[in-house]
Design a protein around this motif. Structure first.
Motif, PDB file in Angstrom:
ATOM      1  N   SER A 295     -62.371  -9.033  11.454  1.00  0.00           N
ATOM      2  CA  SER A 295     -62.152  -7.641  11.084  1.00  0.00           C
ATOM      3  C   SER A 295     -63.358  -6.807  11.502  1.00  0.00           C
ATOM      4  O   SER A 295     -64.465  -7.025  11.005  1.00  0.00           O
ATOM      5  CB  SER A 295     -61.930  -7.529   9.572  1.00  0.00           C
ATOM      6  OG  SER A 295     -60.819  -8.322   9.180  1.00  0.00           O
ATOM      7  N   PHE A 296     -63.146  -5.868  12.389  1.00  0.00           N
ATOM      8  CA  PHE A 296     -64.214  -5.010  12.886  1.00  0.00           C
ATOM      9  C   PHE A 296     -64.180  -3.664  12.172  1.00  0.00           C
ATOM     10  O   PHE A 296     -63.117  -3.173  11.794  1.00  0.00           O
ATOM     11  CB  PHE A 296     -64.073  -4.786  14.392  1.00  0.00           C
ATOM     12  CG  PHE A 296     -64.449  -5.992  15.216  1.00  0.00           C
ATOM     13  CD1 PHE A 296     -65.675  -6.043  15.860  1.00  0.00           C
ATOM     14  CD2 PHE A 296     -63.587  -7.065  15.349  1.00  0.00           C
ATOM     15  CE1 PHE A 296     -66.030  -7.138  16.624  1.00  0.00           C
ATOM     16  CE2 PHE A 296     -63.933  -8.167  16.108  1.00  0.00           C
ATOM     17  CZ  PHE A 296     -65.156  -8.198  16.744  1.00  0.00           C
ATOM     18  N   SER A 297     -65.347  -3.074  11.986  1.00  0.00           N
ATOM     19  CA  SER A 297     -65.423  -1.767  11.350  1.00  0.00           C
ATOM     20  C   SER A 297     -66.585  -0.983  11.935  1.00  0.00           C
ATOM     21  O   SER A 297     -67.521  -1.555  12.503  1.00  0.00           O
ATOM     22  CB  SER A 297     -65.604  -1.912   9.827  1.00  0.00           C
ATOM     23  OG  SER A 297     -66.820  -2.584   9.534  1.00  0.00           O
ATOM     24  N   LEU A 298     -66.505   0.335  11.819  1.00  0.00           N
ATOM     25  CA  LEU A 298     -67.577   1.223  12.250  1.00  0.00           C
ATOM     26  C   LEU A 298     -68.368   1.639  11.021  1.00  0.00           C
ATOM     27  O   LEU A 298     -67.807   2.179  10.071  1.00  0.00           O
ATOM     28  CB  LEU A 298     -67.013   2.455  12.955  1.00  0.00           C
ATOM     29  CG  LEU A 298     -66.217   2.198  14.229  1.00  0.00           C
ATOM     30  CD1 LEU A 298     -65.745   3.514  14.828  1.00  0.00           C
ATOM     31  CD2 LEU A 298     -67.034   1.425  15.246  1.00  0.00           C
ATOM     32  N   LYS A 299     -69.665   1.366  11.034  1.00  0.00           N
ATOM     33  CA  LYS A 299     -70.520   1.684   9.904  1.00  0.00           C
ATOM     34  C   LYS A 299     -71.662   2.584  10.345  1.00  0.00           C
ATOM     35  O   LYS A 299     -72.061   2.577  11.499  1.00  0.00           O
ATOM     36  CB  LYS A 299     -71.099   0.408   9.282  1.00  0.00           C
ATOM     37  CG  LYS A 299     -70.052  -0.520   8.677  1.00  0.00           C
ATOM     38  CD  LYS A 299     -70.700  -1.731   8.039  1.00  0.00           C
ATOM     39  CE  LYS A 299     -69.652  -2.636   7.394  1.00  0.00           C
ATOM     40  NZ  LYS A 299     -70.279  -3.839   6.782  1.00  0.00           N
ATOM     41  N   GLN A 300     -72.168   3.328   9.399  1.00  0.00           N
ATOM     42  CA  GLN A 300     -73.392   4.110   9.599  1.00  0.00           C
ATOM     43  C   GLN A 300     -73.283   5.039  10.801  1.00  0.00           C
ATOM     44  O   GLN A 300     -73.701   4.728  11.903  1.00  0.00           O
ATOM     45  CB  GLN A 300     -74.600   3.177   9.778  1.00  0.00           C
ATOM     46  CG  GLN A 300     -75.932   3.908   9.825  1.00  0.00           C
ATOM     47  CD  GLN A 300     -77.090   2.961  10.083  1.00  0.00           C
ATOM     48  OE1 GLN A 300     -76.954   1.749  10.034  1.00  0.00           O
ATOM     49  NE2 GLN A 300     -78.236   3.520  10.362  1.00  0.00           N
TER      50      GLN A 300
END
Length: 379
Positions: free
Chosen positions: A97-102
């Protein structure tokens, strides 16, 4: 208080071990942990800043393929008047599961309408450029250094100056980071149109914190941002020796002797480099290249590596709905932007696609750059 007791307990346990083993363990930790551990004792704090420890720490992260990814995309809608760009940390907890953070904000470059170009990495350091302004950035320590404006003389009669094709690398003999940029001076004719230009190359030294002018190569470098084009002290660009817009060779710059040279292009199947795109990258310490056609619904990607001569490593035949390859994930999988402006991960061994649920509002605006953590400082 609890944190202090925990630190004291850690310090006592670590000091019971041989110092060599202690620092071998510490050199495997994330930068965030090491910044916290500076308060354990002055010896640790000073040791974390030595070239030996910094080099060992960075090499450990490279050896373990422990990479971080910065991701750029456009947000808003497809209209240029309502489109802006953002930088993010692309992360995953389980490799699935990939996510965009910060949402990353950079000092001096916080203009959402103009996304900065990113070059590197070099020992975990990135070079950031926008509208002729340059900075060095260590995303691990968040250290940021804005480079001074060049004092190199510009032709007073030039009507416009344009900065292009940044190169960023490390001189291992003088332990110096250097930034190279190509400068074009544009001149208007009597009718007000730009009809002539002269070229110049500027070179910045971090040690001297200054610029100087160097000789101009006989071919024109083409764009190379958001790709790791620095390999063993040499920076590479696709280049062109004519005015037909295609690629004719690869231009290189040695950061130690500060000289340009050229090498041949890799072979390719069908068409010419007017029809093909060429992406250069650092492939396990060697110069690598990906070639693919500009157009078509089924694109074949060829992966090459330079080791004395070009060798074709693999061909990924007839990949559907691919707009642009972006770079490699940790396990040899390939990040791609598909024709719908979505980020996908492609496994060449199984030919399986995985849509990562991340998209851009404007096709062709995605970029990814990978770096290993580093304690390198600009002081």
């Amino acid at each position: 208080m609890a944190r202090g007791l925990k630190m004291q307990g850690l310090s006592k346990t670590m000091t019971e071990l041989p110092e060599v083993l202690v620092f071998d363990i510490l050199a495997k930790l994330p930068v965030k942990s090491l910044i916290r551990f500076k308060c354990v004792c002055k010896h640790w704090s000073s040791s974390f800043q030595t070239p030996l420890f910094i080099t060992q720490h960075h090499r450990n992260h490279l050896r373990n393929n422990d990479l971080n990814f910065i991701f750029k995309r456009s947000i808003g809608n497809s209209s240029p008047d309502y489109r802006y760009y953002s930088l993010f940390q692309l992360s995953t907890e389980d490799g699935q599961s990939f996510s965009l953070k910060q949402n990353i904000r950079l000092p001096f470059f916080d203009d959402r309408w103009r996304s900065p170009q990113v070059y590197g990495p070099c020992n975990g350091i990135l070079c950031v450029e926008s509208e002729g302004n340059l900075a060095l950035w260590n995303p691990s320590t968040r250290q940021f250094k804005i480079l001074p404006q060049s004092s190199v003389q510009r032709p007073p009669s030039a009507d416009r100056t344009r900065f292009q094709c940044i190169g960023f690398g490390y001189d291992s003999q003088t332990y110096d980071y250097k930034v190279l940029r190509f400068v074009s001076h544009m001149y208007k004719n009597d009718h007000g149109a730009y009809s002539r230009e002269t070229k110049q190359v500027d070179l910045y030294s971090l040690k001297g914190n200054s610029w100087k002018e160097i000789s101009v190569p006989g071919v024109s470098a083409l764009g190379s941002s958001w790709h790791d084009n620095h390999v063993n002290g040499t920076y590479y660009w696709p280049a062109n020796g004519a005015d037909d817009g295609g690629y004719s060779c690869i231009l290189s710059f040695d950061m130690v002797n500060e000289r340009f040279s050229t090498l041949s292009l890799p072979g390719f199947n069908g068409g010419g480099f007017l029809e093909y795109e060429l992406l250069l990258l650092n492939f396990n310490g060697l110069l690598g290249a990906i070639t693919f056609p500009w157009t078509g619904t089924l694109k074949s990607l060829e992966i090459w590596v330079m080791s004395g001569s070009w060798t074709k490593l693999s061909v990924i035949e007839s990949v559907p709905v691919v707009d642009m390859p972006l770079g490699f994930w940790k396990n040899g999988e390939l990040f791609l932007e598909n024709s719908d402006g979505e980020l996908v991960l492609f496994d060449p061994s199984t030919r399986e696609f995985r849509n990562l649920g991340i998209h851009t509002c404007y096709k062709g605006s995605m970029n990814i750059i990978a770096y290993a953590e580093s304690l390198v400082t600009f002081n």
